[in-house]
Design an enzyme around this catalytic site. Sequence first.
Site, PDB file in Angstrom:
ATOM      1  N   HIS A 189       0.831  -1.194   0.000  1.00  0.00           N
ATOM      2  CA  HIS A 189       0.000   0.000   0.000  1.00  0.00           C
ATOM      3  C   HIS A 189       0.871   1.251   0.000  1.00  0.00           C
ATOM      4  O   HIS A 189       0.598   2.236  -0.672  1.00  0.00           O
ATOM      5  CB  HIS A 189      -0.830  -0.021   1.287  1.00  0.00           C
ATOM      6  CG  HIS A 189      -2.254   0.204   1.008  1.00  0.00           C
ATOM      7  ND1 HIS A 189      -3.235  -0.622   1.461  1.00  0.00           N
ATOM      8  CD2 HIS A 189      -2.866   1.171   0.309  1.00  0.00           C
ATOM      9  CE1 HIS A 189      -4.391  -0.164   1.059  1.00  0.00           C
ATOM     10  NE2 HIS A 189      -4.201   0.918   0.357  1.00  0.00           N
ATOM     11  N   ARG A 296      -5.847  -7.726 -19.184  1.00  0.00           N
ATOM     12  CA  ARG A 296      -5.505  -9.153 -19.166  1.00  0.00           C
ATOM     13  C   ARG A 296      -6.237  -9.815 -17.989  1.00  0.00           C
ATOM     14  O   ARG A 296      -5.703  -9.907 -16.888  1.00  0.00           O
ATOM     15  CB  ARG A 296      -3.995  -9.327 -19.009  1.00  0.00           C
ATOM     16  CG  ARG A 296      -3.182  -8.921 -20.239  1.00  0.00           C
ATOM     17  CD  ARG A 296      -1.696  -9.182 -20.010  1.00  0.00           C
ATOM     18  NE  ARG A 296      -0.936  -9.233 -21.243  1.00  0.00           N
ATOM     19  CZ  ARG A 296      -0.190  -8.225 -21.718  1.00  0.00           C
ATOM     20  NH1 ARG A 296      -0.120  -7.099 -21.073  1.00  0.00           N
ATOM     21  NH2 ARG A 296       0.484  -8.381 -22.849  1.00  0.00           N
ATOM     22  N   ARG A 332     -10.056  -8.731 -22.181  1.00  0.00           N
ATOM     23  CA  ARG A 332      -9.776  -9.981 -22.881  1.00  0.00           C
ATOM     24  C   ARG A 332     -10.201 -11.141 -21.997  1.00  0.00           C
ATOM     25  O   ARG A 332      -9.875 -11.160 -20.804  1.00  0.00           O
ATOM     26  CB  ARG A 332      -8.284 -10.075 -23.178  1.00  0.00           C
ATOM     27  CG  ARG A 332      -7.883 -11.457 -23.663  1.00  0.00           C
ATOM     28  CD  ARG A 332      -6.478 -11.507 -24.107  1.00  0.00           C
ATOM     29  NE  ARG A 332      -5.547 -11.608 -22.997  1.00  0.00           N
ATOM     30  CZ  ARG A 332      -4.234 -11.556 -23.151  1.00  0.00           C
ATOM     31  NH1 ARG A 332      -3.719 -11.348 -24.345  1.00  0.00           N
ATOM     32  NH2 ARG A 332      -3.441 -11.668 -22.123  1.00  0.00           N
ATOM     33  N   GLU A 430      -3.387 -12.963 -33.165  1.00  0.00           N
ATOM     34  CA  GLU A 430      -2.071 -13.277 -32.599  1.00  0.00           C
ATOM     35  C   GLU A 430      -1.567 -14.637 -33.052  1.00  0.00           C
ATOM     36  O   GLU A 430      -0.586 -15.146 -32.534  1.00  0.00           O
ATOM     37  CB  GLU A 430      -2.080 -13.150 -31.065  1.00  0.00           C
ATOM     38  CG  GLU A 430      -3.118 -13.958 -30.354  1.00  0.00           C
ATOM     39  CD  GLU A 430      -3.085 -13.759 -28.841  1.00  0.00           C
ATOM     40  OE1 GLU A 430      -2.113 -13.216 -28.301  1.00  0.00           O
ATOM     41  OE2 GLU A 430      -4.063 -14.181 -28.188  1.00  0.00           O
ATOM     42  N   ASN A 453       3.040  -9.984 -29.569  1.00  0.00           N
ATOM     43  CA  ASN A 453       3.947 -10.860 -28.810  1.00  0.00           C
ATOM     44  C   ASN A 453       3.796 -12.309 -29.278  1.00  0.00           C
ATOM     45  O   ASN A 453       4.772 -12.987 -29.590  1.00  0.00           O
ATOM     46  CB  ASN A 453       3.654 -10.789 -27.299  1.00  0.00           C
ATOM     47  CG  ASN A 453       3.611  -9.364 -26.793  1.00  0.00           C
ATOM     48  OD1 ASN A 453       4.216  -8.488 -27.378  1.00  0.00           O
ATOM     49  ND2 ASN A 453       2.890  -9.129 -25.701  1.00  0.00           N
ATOM     50  N   ASP A 454       2.552 -12.751 -29.318  1.00  0.00           N
ATOM     51  CA  ASP A 454       2.335 -14.122 -29.779  1.00  0.00           C
ATOM     52  C   ASP A 454       2.433 -14.224 -31.288  1.00  0.00           C
ATOM     53  O   ASP A 454       2.934 -15.222 -31.809  1.00  0.00           O
ATOM     54  CB  ASP A 454       0.969 -14.637 -29.287  1.00  0.00           C
ATOM     55  CG  ASP A 454       1.071 -15.125 -27.856  1.00  0.00           C
ATOM     56  OD1 ASP A 454       2.037 -15.850 -27.552  1.00  0.00           O
ATOM     57  OD2 ASP A 454       0.202 -14.765 -27.029  1.00  0.00           O
ATOM     58  N   ARG A 464       8.704 -17.232 -27.262  1.00  0.00           N
ATOM     59  CA  ARG A 464       8.929 -15.888 -26.730  1.00  0.00           C
ATOM     60  C   ARG A 464       9.627 -15.899 -25.371  1.00  0.00           C
ATOM     61  O   ARG A 464      10.114 -14.884 -24.892  1.00  0.00           O
ATOM     62  CB  ARG A 464       7.602 -15.101 -26.665  1.00  0.00           C
ATOM     63  CG  ARG A 464       6.586 -15.664 -25.711  1.00  0.00           C
ATOM     64  CD  ARG A 464       5.200 -15.058 -25.934  1.00  0.00           C
ATOM     65  NE  ARG A 464       4.893 -13.988 -24.999  1.00  0.00           N
ATOM     66  CZ  ARG A 464       3.688 -13.436 -24.886  1.00  0.00           C
ATOM     67  NH1 ARG A 464       2.689 -13.822 -25.647  1.00  0.00           N
ATOM     68  NH2 ARG A 464       3.458 -12.489 -24.017  1.00  0.00           N
ATOM     69  N   CYS A 501      -2.002  -4.373 -29.464  1.00  0.00           N
ATOM     70  CA  CYS A 501      -1.863  -4.368 -28.008  1.00  0.00           C
ATOM     71  C   CYS A 501      -0.616  -5.112 -27.548  1.00  0.00           C
ATOM     72  O   CYS A 501      -0.337  -5.189 -26.363  1.00  0.00           O
ATOM     73  CB  CYS A 501      -3.108  -4.930 -27.330  1.00  0.00           C
ATOM     74  SG  CYS A 501      -3.362  -6.667 -27.678  1.00  0.00           S
TER      75      CYS A 501
END
Length: 540
Positions: A189, A296, A332, A430, A453-454, A464, A501
Site C-alpha cells: 500500500h 488481461r 480480454r 495473434e 507478442n504471440d 517468446r 496491443c
Amino acid sequence: MVKIEGQSVQKGIAIGNIFVWKKKEVSLKATKVSNPEEELNFFYEAREKAIAELQEMGEKAKGKVSDEDAEIFTVHQMLLQDLDFEDAVKDGILQEHLNASYATYQAGESLAEIFAAMDDNAYMMERASDFRDIAARVIRKLQNIEDKLILPETPVILVADDLSPTETIGIDSSSILAFVTAKGSMNSHTAILARSLGITTLVNTGVELLDEYHEKLGIVDGLNGRFYIDPEEDVLSHLQTEKQQYEEEQKALQELIGAETITRSGRKIGLYANIGNVEDAQRALRYDAEGIGLFRSEFLYLNRNDYPSEEEQFESYKQVAEMMEGKEVIIRTLDIGADKQADYFQIPKEENPAMGLRAIRICLTRPEIFKVQLRALYRASAFGKIGIMFPMITSVEEVDEILGIIEEVKKELLDKNIEIGNPDLGVMIETPAAALISDLLAEKVDFFSIGTNDLTQYTLAMDRQNASLARFQNIHHQALLRLIEMTVRNAHAKNVRVGICGELGADPDLTEYFISIGVDELSVSAPRILSLRKQIREFA
Ligand code: PEP
Ligand code: MG
C-alpha cells in the site's frame, strides 16, 4: 560513498540531505495487572485518541491524494472498531490480566497473522500490515509517545526502516524529496501511495539507519534503483545532469495530458493502456489513457487456489469500467495456459504448452468456466463502455462457437431480468492463421486487436520465453509486418477497427509505420502513453 540497491517504486532522481527517521521504540513487555477493568479503560481511551488522530489526518490528506487513497484513514478507523480486534484485546486484559499495551500488540499480531496467511490474495495480505499499524498507534497513545515526524524546512530524503500507509500520507510531501526504506515491497500500500504522491521512492534497500548518515548528502536514483550516501564528485555531477534531463522530459510530457493524440494532418489515433488489475487502471488514467485496450483478465485467476467467482469478476470489471468514465475498456477473456499457469485448472502436462491447451481453447473445452466470466462481463457492461475480446483465435468456427455461447449467456441473464449492456466484440489477431483469414473474421466482429507478442512467436516459430533465441529474433521481421498490414487492410474493408496491443505497439521505431498503414489504436503500458503522444503529434 556508500551505494545501496533497492526496488524503485516511483521513478525520478532526488538529490539532497538525508534525514534518518528512527521511530521511537514502544515498550512491549507483558506484565500482569492488578486492576484489569481499569486497564481496559486505558485501552478504550487510547483507542479514542487514535481514532481522533486518524480523523484529523484524513481531513489533512484530502486534496493531497486521491479520495480513494485518503480512504486508508477511514479504513483504519473502522479497523480500530473491529469487533474481533476489540474482543482479542479484551480477552488479553480481562482473561490473561495483561497490560493494555501488550494485549493490544498481541491482538494486532494475531489478526495480522490471519491475514498474512492469505498469501493468494495480495489485498488481504496488505490488511496484515494495517492491523499492525492500528495496534501500534493505540500503543503509542497508551504510552504517550508522540512520534510526530518533525522535518526541517529544506526538503529531505527520508530514510526509514519502513513506512506505514498512514505515515506515508501523513507526511507533508512538500518536505520530502524521496523515500528510501529498508523494508517494503513494490506492491505494498505504501508503494502505491508513494506513486500516487509522485515521490521518488526506493523500497527493500536493506539500508541501515546509521546516525552517521543523518544530514549527509544523498542521491536517490529511482531510474536505476540506487541510493548513494555521500556520493563521489563524478557520480554527483553525472546524476545532476541525468536529473535535469529527466525532469525536462517529464515536464514536457506532462503538458500533453489532455492533449489530443493527433497527427499534424489531423489523423486521430487512440492511445490506450494495457492493464492487469484495477490499480493499473488508476495509473492509466494518470497517464491520460484514452481507454483500456487490453485488460488481461487472467491476472484475476492467477496466484490463487480456486476460480474467482462471477461476483468477484463482475466487481473488478465494473470498477474499471466506472473508473474510465465512458472511455472504452477492452477486456480480454481468460488467456491462461502456456506461460500463465494456475494449478487448480489442472491442465494436463503438455509437451508443448505454448501450442497447447491455452486461452480460448480452454474456454471452449470448459464452457462452464467461460460462462462465469461472460456473465460477469455482460453484467459489468451495463456500467460502462466495455468491449470483449477473445485470445488465440485460429478459425471462424471458434468465433461462431463463442458467439453461440454468448447468446446463451445473454438469454440466461435477460430471463432473470439482469441488466446487460451491448459490448463490442473483438478477436485478437495473434496467430498467423487469424491474420491470414482476417477477411473472414472481420465479418464476425466489431474490432481486431493485434497481439504482436504471440504473433511474433508463432510466425517466426520462436518461443517468446527462450532468451537464447535473441540473436535470431528479428522483431521487425517482414513476415510479421506483412501479416499486420494484411490484417489492417482486411479489417478496414469491412469497417472493423484495428488496434495493436502487443509490445510492438510501443516501439517508437514502428509508430509512424503503424499509422501509415492505418492502425486505429495503440494499446501500451501506461508510462509509455505520453511519449507516444508526443511522437504522434509530430508526424505529418
Ligand atoms: C500478445 O500476444 O501480443 C498479447 C498482447 O497478449 P499476451 O502478451 O498477454 O500473450
Ligand atoms: Mg498473446
